[in-house]
Design an enzyme around this catalytic site. Sequence first.
Site, PDB file in Angstrom:
ATOM      1  N   LYS A  13       0.840  -1.223   0.000  1.00 46.48           N
ATOM      2  CA  LYS A  13       0.000   0.000   0.000  1.00 46.48           C
ATOM      3  C   LYS A  13       0.869   1.265   0.000  1.00 46.48           C
ATOM      4  O   LYS A  13       0.660   2.167  -0.794  1.00 46.48           O
ATOM      5  CB  LYS A  13      -0.929   0.010   1.242  1.00 46.48           C
ATOM      6  CG  LYS A  13      -1.802  -1.228   1.391  1.00 46.48           C
ATOM      7  CD  LYS A  13      -2.688  -1.167   2.618  1.00 46.48           C
ATOM      8  CE  LYS A  13      -1.953  -1.176   3.948  1.00 46.48           C
ATOM      9  NZ  LYS A  13      -1.208  -2.418   4.255  1.00 46.48           N
TER      10      LYS A  13
ATOM     11  N   ARG B 279      -9.540   0.705   9.081  1.00 47.53           N
ATOM     12  CA  ARG B 279      -9.017  -0.629   9.355  1.00 47.53           C
ATOM     13  C   ARG B 279     -10.009  -1.479  10.130  1.00 47.53           C
ATOM     14  O   ARG B 279      -9.729  -2.629  10.432  1.00 47.53           O
ATOM     15  CB  ARG B 279      -7.774  -0.450  10.220  1.00 47.53           C
ATOM     16  CG  ARG B 279      -6.551  -1.148   9.707  1.00 47.53           C
ATOM     17  CD  ARG B 279      -5.469  -0.803  10.690  1.00 47.53           C
ATOM     18  NE  ARG B 279      -4.262  -1.492  10.462  1.00 47.53           N
ATOM     19  CZ  ARG B 279      -3.239  -0.987   9.778  1.00 47.53           C
ATOM     20  NH1 ARG B 279      -3.304   0.185   9.223  1.00 47.53           N
ATOM     21  NH2 ARG B 279      -2.148  -1.696   9.672  1.00 47.53           N
TER      22      ARG B 279
ATOM     23  N   ARG C  48      11.996  -5.580   4.565  1.00 51.16           N
ATOM     24  CA  ARG C  48      11.712  -4.137   4.348  1.00 51.16           C
ATOM     25  C   ARG C  48      12.669  -3.242   5.132  1.00 51.16           C
ATOM     26  O   ARG C  48      12.932  -3.467   6.300  1.00 51.16           O
ATOM     27  CB  ARG C  48      10.277  -3.839   4.769  1.00 51.16           C
ATOM     28  CG  ARG C  48       9.991  -2.337   4.797  1.00 51.16           C
ATOM     29  CD  ARG C  48       8.545  -2.026   4.860  1.00 51.16           C
ATOM     30  NE  ARG C  48       7.887  -2.570   6.017  1.00 51.16           N
ATOM     31  CZ  ARG C  48       6.574  -2.502   6.207  1.00 51.16           C
ATOM     32  NH1 ARG C  48       5.814  -1.924   5.306  1.00 51.16           N
ATOM     33  NH2 ARG C  48       6.036  -2.990   7.287  1.00 51.16           N
TER      34      ARG C  48
ATOM     35  N   ARG D 244      11.619  -1.569  10.756  1.00 53.23           N
ATOM     36  CA  ARG D 244      10.585  -1.272  11.740  1.00 53.23           C
ATOM     37  C   ARG D 244      10.560  -2.334  12.836  1.00 53.23           C
ATOM     38  O   ARG D 244      10.675  -3.514  12.559  1.00 53.23           O
ATOM     39  CB  ARG D 244       9.208  -1.229  11.044  1.00 53.23           C
ATOM     40  CG  ARG D 244       8.850   0.141  10.532  1.00 53.23           C
ATOM     41  CD  ARG D 244       7.655   0.157   9.629  1.00 53.23           C
ATOM     42  NE  ARG D 244       6.463  -0.516  10.126  1.00 53.23           N
ATOM     43  CZ  ARG D 244       5.309  -0.536   9.462  1.00 53.23           C
ATOM     44  NH1 ARG D 244       5.207   0.078   8.285  1.00 53.23           N
ATOM     45  NH2 ARG D 244       4.260  -1.165   9.945  1.00 53.23           N
TER      46      ARG D 244
ATOM     47  N   ARG E 216       0.417  -8.994  13.574  1.00 53.70           N
ATOM     48  CA  ARG E 216      -0.241  -7.963  12.742  1.00 53.70           C
ATOM     49  C   ARG E 216      -1.080  -8.625  11.654  1.00 53.70           C
ATOM     50  O   ARG E 216      -2.161  -8.155  11.312  1.00 53.70           O
ATOM     51  CB  ARG E 216       0.805  -7.047  12.107  1.00 53.70           C
ATOM     52  CG  ARG E 216       1.354  -6.035  13.103  1.00 53.70           C
ATOM     53  CD  ARG E 216       2.627  -5.384  12.594  1.00 53.70           C
ATOM     54  NE  ARG E 216       2.492  -4.733  11.322  1.00 53.70           N
ATOM     55  CZ  ARG E 216       3.468  -4.649  10.414  1.00 53.70           C
ATOM     56  NH1 ARG E 216       4.659  -5.185  10.643  1.00 53.70           N
ATOM     57  NH2 ARG E 216       3.267  -4.027   9.281  1.00 53.70           N
TER      58      ARG E 216
END
Length: 229
Positions: free
Chosen positions: A18, A93, A132, A165, A176
Amino acid sequence: MGERPLYIVLIGAPGAGKGTQAALLEEELGIPHISSGDMLREAVAKGTELGRLAKSYMDKGELVPDEVMIKLILERLSMADCQKGALLDGFPRTPEQAKALDEALAKEGKTIALVPYLKVSLDKLLERLSGRWICRNCQAVYHMVYNPPKDDKRCDICGGELYQREDDRPETARRRLEVYFAQTAPLIEYYRKAGLLREVDGERAIEEIHQELRSLIEKARESKQNDCP
Ligand code: AP5
């Protein structure tokens, strides 16, 4: 005839792409990219009251309470730069957040134009989250295999330091994903019923997905333009 405002909600699991796609679209569309996660991480970095509260949920991979998120994002959407539209990434969400957004837009005679849903398999999501890296300065997103920076440690755009992160650690990333399937995935049906959902295969190359999103947005823009005032 003036252009109608363009509100787009990007939906997809953690790691679906996203943020990557929103960053590519923001400039082309001339509307701001509103990332709820980036706003929360900024508050955490500044050590504000919101940041301290958000961190206690984010570190566990849980959602920040609806009332906090709804206030934060609706305030952001009321700002001048969002009057022509916005590209929402990470909000809504939950069904409560989706209803609050619909109501706030309806009060101003506005509606969501399009909800692209980036579909990616669980294995790929985990692979993407673990690889990431993000720029501490401009938030540009990289992947050490799929979208590597020229230099391992520095951002191509601004030279800022790259970091991983905290919530991309394997246990938190898994939590998550569980939270996404339990609390956010029901929004897929919500937006399908509203006739706004468009499924996009999120496992292709970044540029291919970008081109499909551009064409979906162009179609949504044309059909909004033809709507009766
Ligand atoms: P948030 O920051 O919103 O995280 P998220 O939804 O989990 O999404 P991500 O940022 O992890 O993934 P993305 O889809 O943007 O993927 P990306 O483009 O980076 O939320 C973090 C936390 O904040 C939540 O857990 C919650 O606690 C809280 N929060 C936020 N909003 C909230 C809300 N509304 N309500 C309550 N709590 C909230 O891509 C991932 C990786 O894959 C990158 O490395 C990228 O380079 C790579 N990649 C991207 N596309 C491709 C591709 N096509 N091929 C190969 N690699 C790709």
